[in-house]
Design a protein around this motif. Structure first.
Motif, PDB file in Angstrom:
ATOM      1  N   ASN A   1      -5.159   0.091   6.695  1.00 16.61           N
ATOM      2  CA  ASN A   1      -5.612  -0.963   5.795  1.00 16.61           C
ATOM      3  C   ASN A   1      -5.015  -2.312   6.179  1.00 16.61           C
ATOM      4  O   ASN A   1      -5.729  -3.322   6.276  1.00 16.61           O
ATOM      5  N   SER A   2      -3.699  -2.354   6.396  1.00  8.14           N
ATOM      6  CA  SER A   2      -3.044  -3.627   6.720  1.00  8.14           C
ATOM      7  C   SER A   2      -3.510  -4.168   8.074  1.00  8.14           C
ATOM      8  O   SER A   2      -3.681  -5.378   8.238  1.00  8.14           O
TER       9      SER A   2
ATOM     10  N   VAL B   1     -14.223  -6.836   2.042  1.00  7.83           N
ATOM     11  CA  VAL B   1     -13.229  -5.853   2.486  1.00  7.83           C
ATOM     12  C   VAL B   1     -12.035  -5.839   1.540  1.00  7.83           C
ATOM     13  O   VAL B   1     -11.500  -4.777   1.205  1.00  7.83           O
TER      14      VAL B   1
ATOM     15  N   GLY C   1       0.819  -1.214   0.000  1.00  8.49           N
ATOM     16  CA  GLY C   1       0.000   0.000   0.000  1.00  8.49           C
ATOM     17  C   GLY C   1       0.848   1.257   0.000  1.00  8.49           C
ATOM     18  O   GLY C   1       0.554   2.222  -0.718  1.00  8.49           O
TER      19      GLY C   1
ATOM     20  N   LEU D   1      -7.981   1.689  -2.570  1.00  4.98           N
ATOM     21  CA  LEU D   1      -6.553   1.943  -2.386  1.00  4.98           C
ATOM     22  C   LEU D   1      -5.719   1.577  -3.606  1.00  4.98           C
ATOM     23  O   LEU D   1      -4.528   1.896  -3.669  1.00  4.98           O
TER      24      LEU D   1
ATOM     25  N   ALA E   1     -11.093  -2.592  -0.535  1.00 11.87           N
ATOM     26  CA  ALA E   1      -9.765  -1.998  -0.333  1.00 11.87           C
ATOM     27  C   ALA E   1      -8.999  -1.921  -1.649  1.00 11.87           C
ATOM     28  O   ALA E   1      -8.311  -0.933  -1.920  1.00 11.87           O
ATOM     29  N   SER E   2      -9.123  -2.967  -2.474  1.00  8.68           N
ATOM     30  CA  SER E   2      -8.452  -2.964  -3.775  1.00  8.68           C
ATOM     31  C   SER E   2      -8.984  -1.843  -4.660  1.00  8.68           C
ATOM     32  O   SER E   2      -8.220  -1.174  -5.358  1.00  8.68           O
TER      33      SER E   2
ATOM     34  N   MET F   1      -2.625   5.682   6.266  1.00 11.45           N
ATOM     35  CA  MET F   1      -3.655   4.977   5.494  1.00 11.45           C
ATOM     36  C   MET F   1      -3.254   3.533   5.227  1.00 11.45           C
ATOM     37  O   MET F   1      -4.077   2.618   5.321  1.00 11.45           O
ATOM     38  N   SER F   2      -1.991   3.331   4.918  1.00 15.33           N
ATOM     39  CA  SER F   2      -1.515   1.971   4.656  1.00 15.33           C
ATOM     40  C   SER F   2      -1.540   1.131   5.929  1.00 15.33           C
ATOM     41  O   SER F   2      -1.897  -0.053   5.894  1.00 15.33           O
TER      42      SER F   2
ATOM     43  N   GLN G   1      -7.121  -5.654   7.551  1.00 13.97           N
ATOM     44  CA  GLN G   1      -7.090  -6.925   6.815  1.00 13.97           C
ATOM     45  C   GLN G   1      -6.530  -8.050   7.689  1.00 13.97           C
ATOM     46  O   GLN G   1      -7.035  -9.177   7.676  1.00 13.97           O
TER      47      GLN G   1
END
Length: 322
Positions: free
Chosen positions: A155-156, A198, A109, A206, A202-203, A151-152, A159
């Motif tokens: 997201n990580s 999700v 990301g 992001l 996210a794909s 942001m990265s 997930q």
């Protein structure tokens, strides 16, 4: 169903790129070479941009960040793969798999966000050159990088936490050389509908969002370049973003190529082999693209290596003196 962290799962098996024993020494040598080239090449870019005052600009600040991210990105997958080949073991612990998955998503990301920030930097430099130094001030550059990291990380973390709540059955073989999110999720016995939603969301946000920003930036850049009257002016303007455009094309081209090829073939080993392009090959090629296509980097590299050589020769001469 019990949550994933309440099951007796303690390990996964990474099947790697090939199960052929005779190919393992070749794969070990190949990936060790690519890993060393990636780390050394990107580390050299970082050292050059830090040591040369001519490169203390927003463009090279973002480039040094990208190089650092690429080192971390490739380090999340290749070292474990090399250890598994060397020890002839395919095992990765449950905690190790979740950790690897988390950091892989995080740095992937970050790579995307940094490429987007660099596209914005080129957009301001070419389309609004008179306002460049005011707009791309150190505070904004720092905030853009910080926002990318935040942001990265969000997201990580999301997930990875969602994977922790999955229940896994006895089939724990991952047909890949690292714990890839989609592969791990689809090993679960429990319902993965929410995880899939999700992942796709996210794909789209992001992945598609930054790509749209990059395409918009370059559409404006192309329009601005076309408006320049002299051929020399057009070449100079284009040369400032040629390296970045090459890196973006390589990263997104290989990423989309892996996605469409895996969707078409449904062959896990083919998908794993194709993913080597964006996980290993792209970070390895980035320093070469920037050093070969960028005159400022080439000149800075020469100055950096000359200084190191000169210091080394002076040190040897002093050492010889009684």
């Amino acid at each position: 169903m019990k949550a994933g962290n309440e099951t007796q799962i303690s390990r996964f098996l990474l099947l790697g790129l090939s199960e052929e024993p005779e190919l393992q020494p070749f794969l070990f040598g190949l990936f060790l070479s690519m890993y060393l080239v990636t780390v050394l090449g990107n580390l050299l870019i970082i050292l050059v941009t830090i040591s040369d005052s001519h490169l203390h600009t927003p463009m090279y600040f973002f480039l040094s960040n990208l190089s650092f991210i690429d080192i971390c990105f490739v380090s999340t997958t290749v070292p474990k793969m090399l250890v598994n080949i060397q020890t002839q073991s395919r095992v990765i612990t449950y905690a190790g798999c979740i950790t690897q998955l988390c950091f892989f998503i995080f740095f992937a990301g970050l790579d995307i966000f940094m490429l987007t920030v660099m596209a914005f930097d080129r957009f301001v430099a070419i389309c609004h050159p008179l306002h460049y130094t005011v707009t791309m001030n150190p505070r904004l550059c720092g905030l853009l990088v910080l926002a990318s990291w935040i942001m990265s990380a969000l997201n990580s973390s999301l997930q990875s936490l969602m994977v922790l709540w999955l229940s896994f059955c006895t089939d724990l073989e991952i047909p890949h050389f690292f714990c890839e999110l989609n592969q791990v999720v689809h090993l679960a016995c429990s319902d993965t509908f929410l995880n899939d939603m999700v992942m796709y969301l996210a794909s789209a946000l992001l992945g598609g969002g930054p790509l749209s920003g990059i395409l918009y930036s370059y559409s404006k850049i192309v329009s601005s370049i076309r408006g320049i009257s002299s051929a020399q002016g057009k070449y100079k303007a284009f040369s400032t973003c040629a390296s970045h455009l090459s890196v973006v094309s390589l990263f997104y081209g290989t990423l989309l190529g892996v996605y469409f090829s895996s969707a078409a073939t449904r062959n896990s080993h083919s998908s794993a082999a194709a993913s080597v392009m964006y996980t290993v090959v792209t970070p390895m090629l980035n320093p070469f693209i920037y050093s070969l296509r960028n005159k400022d980097i080439k000149r800075a590299l020469v100055r950096f290596l000359w200084r190191k050589t000169l210091k080394g020769s002076i040190f040897l001469q002093l050492k010889k003196c009684p």
